[in-house]
Motif scaffolding. Structure first.
Motif, mmCIF file in Angstrom:
data_model
loop_
_atom_site.group_PDB
_atom_site.id
_atom_site.type_symbol
_atom_site.label_atom_id
_atom_site.label_comp_id
_atom_site.label_asym_id
_atom_site.label_seq_id
_atom_site.Cartn_x
_atom_site.Cartn_y
_atom_site.Cartn_z
ATOM 1 N N UNK A 1 14.506 8.248 -5.664
ATOM 2 C CA UNK A 1 14.060 9.255 -4.692
ATOM 3 C C UNK A 1 14.758 9.080 -3.347
ATOM 4 N N UNK A 2 15.087 7.846 -2.980
ATOM 5 C CA UNK A 2 15.766 7.637 -1.695
ATOM 6 C C UNK A 2 17.168 8.244 -1.719
ATOM 7 N N UNK A 3 17.825 8.225 -2.881
ATOM 8 C CA UNK A 3 19.127 8.882 -3.002
ATOM 9 C C UNK A 3 18.962 10.398 -2.893
ATOM 10 N N UNK A 4 17.898 10.941 -3.478
ATOM 11 C CA UNK A 4 17.633 12.375 -3.357
ATOM 12 C C UNK A 4 17.483 12.771 -1.889
ATOM 13 N N UNK A 5 16.764 11.960 -1.127
ATOM 14 C CA UNK A 5 16.568 12.250 0.296
ATOM 15 C C UNK A 5 17.910 12.243 1.018
ATOM 16 N N UNK A 6 18.771 11.268 0.691
ATOM 17 C CA UNK A 6 20.092 11.198 1.312
ATOM 18 C C UNK A 6 20.916 12.441 0.975
ATOM 19 N N UNK A 7 20.844 12.906 -0.261
ATOM 20 C CA UNK A 7 21.617 14.083 -0.650
ATOM 21 C C UNK A 7 21.087 15.356 0.010
ATOM 22 N N UNK A 8 19.827 15.330 0.444
ATOM 23 C CA UNK A 8 19.293 16.434 1.243
ATOM 24 C C UNK A 8 19.589 16.245 2.736
ATOM 25 N N UNK A 9 20.333 15.147 3.074
ATOM 26 C CA UNK A 9 20.803 14.875 4.440
ATOM 27 C C UNK A 9 19.640 14.666 5.410
ATOM 28 N N UNK A 10 18.575 13.990 4.949
ATOM 29 C CA UNK A 10 17.388 13.816 5.770
ATOM 30 C C UNK A 10 17.262 12.376 6.271
ATOM 31 N N UNK A 11 16.799 12.190 7.509
ATOM 32 C CA UNK A 11 16.431 10.852 7.971
ATOM 33 C C UNK A 11 15.267 10.334 7.129
ATOM 34 N N UNK A 12 15.206 9.029 6.976
ATOM 35 C CA UNK A 12 14.153 8.471 6.119
ATOM 36 C C UNK A 12 13.826 7.048 6.514
ATOM 37 N N UNK A 13 12.677 6.597 6.044
ATOM 38 C CA UNK A 13 12.315 5.175 6.035
ATOM 39 C C UNK A 13 12.028 4.827 4.584
ATOM 40 N N UNK A 14 12.710 3.800 4.082
ATOM 41 C CA UNK A 14 12.514 3.338 2.708
ATOM 42 C C UNK A 14 11.519 2.186 2.731
ATOM 43 N N UNK A 15 10.517 2.259 1.872
ATOM 44 C CA UNK A 15 9.488 1.215 1.851
ATOM 45 C C UNK A 15 9.096 0.916 0.419
ATOM 46 N N UNK A 16 8.541 -0.263 0.203
ATOM 47 C CA UNK A 16 8.059 -0.603 -1.135
ATOM 48 C C UNK A 16 7.076 -1.753 -1.062
ATOM 49 N N UNK A 17 5.997 -1.619 -1.827
ATOM 50 C CA UNK A 17 5.007 -2.688 -1.971
ATOM 51 C C UNK A 17 4.719 -2.854 -3.460
ATOM 52 N N UNK A 18 4.380 -4.063 -3.861
ATOM 53 C CA UNK A 18 4.083 -4.333 -5.262
ATOM 54 C C UNK A 18 3.078 -5.474 -5.360
ATOM 55 N N UNK A 19 2.706 -5.811 -6.589
ATOM 56 C CA UNK A 19 1.826 -6.940 -6.825
ATOM 57 C C UNK A 19 2.416 -8.199 -6.182
ATOM 58 N N UNK A 20 1.576 -8.979 -5.504
ATOM 59 C CA UNK A 20 2.068 -10.135 -4.745
ATOM 60 C C UNK A 20 2.830 -11.114 -5.626
ATOM 61 N N UNK A 21 2.313 -11.378 -6.835
ATOM 62 C CA UNK A 21 2.981 -12.340 -7.727
ATOM 63 C C UNK A 21 4.359 -11.832 -8.142
ATOM 64 N N UNK A 22 4.452 -10.536 -8.374
ATOM 65 C CA UNK A 22 5.728 -9.952 -8.773
ATOM 66 C C UNK A 22 6.735 -10.025 -7.616
ATOM 67 N N UNK A 23 6.253 -9.787 -6.402
ATOM 68 C CA UNK A 23 7.118 -9.876 -5.232
ATOM 69 C C UNK A 23 7.694 -11.281 -5.074
ATOM 70 N N UNK A 24 6.859 -12.295 -5.291
ATOM 71 C CA UNK A 24 7.339 -13.669 -5.156
ATOM 72 C C UNK A 24 8.441 -13.982 -6.165
ATOM 73 N N UNK A 25 8.396 -13.336 -7.324
ATOM 74 C CA UNK A 25 9.445 -13.531 -8.328
ATOM 75 C C UNK A 25 10.714 -12.791 -7.928
#
Length: 378
Positions: A273-297
């Motif tokens: 989706x972040x690539x889609x936003x870029x192709x629409x030439x829009x400013x953006x903030x990319x963010x992501x959150x996940x399960x804490x254990x998965x993030x540590x891996x």
């Protein structure tokens, strides 16, 4: 003649459907079958299992489903080895498809993988498995060609299908009219993700950021495309649990491209989706959150300082990335405000994203179909 394909999630379904649209005119009588979704079925594809049997997000989420998914892989392998299709095409979904491709290639069935796993971002050791599994790799980013060629994997750069689907000059006014938004409104598009796990972890922070932005500018309008009814209900449930019902957000049934085109800035979960936003030439903030254990891996596995595709392709932090604990409502709101308020930055982004769009623009249906036809000897 038959050609077998597997797509394990909606993005792969769209990708494979694009390939099928190029192949069908060359092979009008061929049988296309395997595992896929509704986009593939529009081209006469026969799916032996529902695609959602394979759709799993995350390292830990696959564990309780492993036996079922492995069983499907084994049954499909046995069926294909018995039937001997002209080739097998794996549409992304490398955890499933590379293992299947290795077994089919060992049995003498040519294999094509579309798109190349991001071994340049993490898990570079996968190249050893790819060499054994893939007869021909189709890649969607120009720089990937050299990586696979150096490894001895036959490869074709076919362009990115999204670059064809999204116009070089999007019509913001038409998008706003389609959504009933005033053309002079200040619009922020919120995209917490299409998968249930993404909505689970991203929604509260994303909507919390919207509430903080409203304190700065009461005229802001918010739109959020929902991938389906389940996603909408989970989104609303999380908003209610977080006490954020006072934030007025226009929820849309799909229409993600219209929502992006209508926005002045986009808060988007990392991914395609972040690539889609870029192709629409829009400013953006990319963010992501996940399960804490998965993030540590996962946090130790990356090879690059970026995770967002616009930044990876630019080789620079052209837009902010806020991950896990850093993706707080306060940080997201501050980063989004800068994207909304900095007019020179918006113009610079539009120029960079236009150049990126041109670099990804090919006739992907024709290019990918031509590569497959060579693999099957036609």
């Amino acid at each position: 003649m038959s050609v077998a394909l597997v797509a394990g999630e909606p993005s792969g379904d769209v990708l494979a459907a694009r390939l099928l649209s190029g192949l069908r005119p060359h092979l009008p009588e061929a049988r296309f079958h395997g595992i896929g979704g509704p986009a593939m079925m529009e081209h006469g594809f026969e799916s032996h299992w529902p695609m959602d049997k394979l759709t799993v997000r995350g390292l830990l989420a696959v564990i309780p489903r492993y036996r079922e998914i492995k069983g499907i892989q084994n049954q499909l392998r046995d069926r294909l080895i018995a039937e001997r299709p002209s080739c097998f095409i794996g549409a992304d979904y490398p955890g499933f498809n590379l293992g299947l491709e290795m077994q089919l290639k060992d049995a003498g069935i040519p294999t094509v993988h579309y798109i190349g796993p991001q071994i340049w971002a993490w898990r570079g050791g996968r190249i050893k498995k790819i060499i054994k599994a893939v007869s021909h790799m189709l890649v969607v980013f120009p720089f990937e060609e050299e990586i696979y060629r150096k490894a001895g994997v036959p490869v074709s750069y076919v362009g990115h299908p999204l670059a064809e689907m999204i116009p070089l000059l999007p019509d913001e006014g038409a998008a706003r009219r389609a959504l009933g938004l005033p053309e002079d409104a200040n619009v922020v598009t919120i995209m917490p993700g299409s998968r249930m796990s993404e909505i689970k972890y991203n929604t509260a922070a994303f909507v919390g950021a919207a509430r903080l932005l409203l304190k700065r500018d009461r005229s802001l309008r918010f739109v959020a495309p929902m991938a389906g009814e389940k996603q909408r209900q989970l989104f609303l449930q999380i908003v209610a649990q977080a006490g954020l019902q006072d934030v007025e957000i226009q929820l849309l049934d799909g229409q993600s491209h219209t929502a992006i085109a209508a926005g002045d800035a986009v808060l988007v979960a990392s991914g395609t989706a972040s690539l889609e936003v870029a192709l629409f030439k829009k400013p953006m903030v990319i963010a992501y959150k996940m399960m804490a254990a998965e993030w540590q891996i996962l946090r130790h596995f990356g090879y690059q300082p970026w995770i967002g595709l616009p930044n990876i392709l630019s080789r620079d932090f052209v837009v902010p990335e806020l991950l896990q604990d850093a993706a707080s409502p306060e940080n997201l709101a501050e980063a989004l405000w800068r994207q909304l308020a900095d007019a020179p930055h918006r113009l610079q982004l539009a120029e960079r994203f236009t150049a990126m769009h041109h670099s990804l623009l090919r006739n992907s249906a024709q290019e990918s179909a031509a590569a497959v036809m060579k693999v099957i000897g036609k």
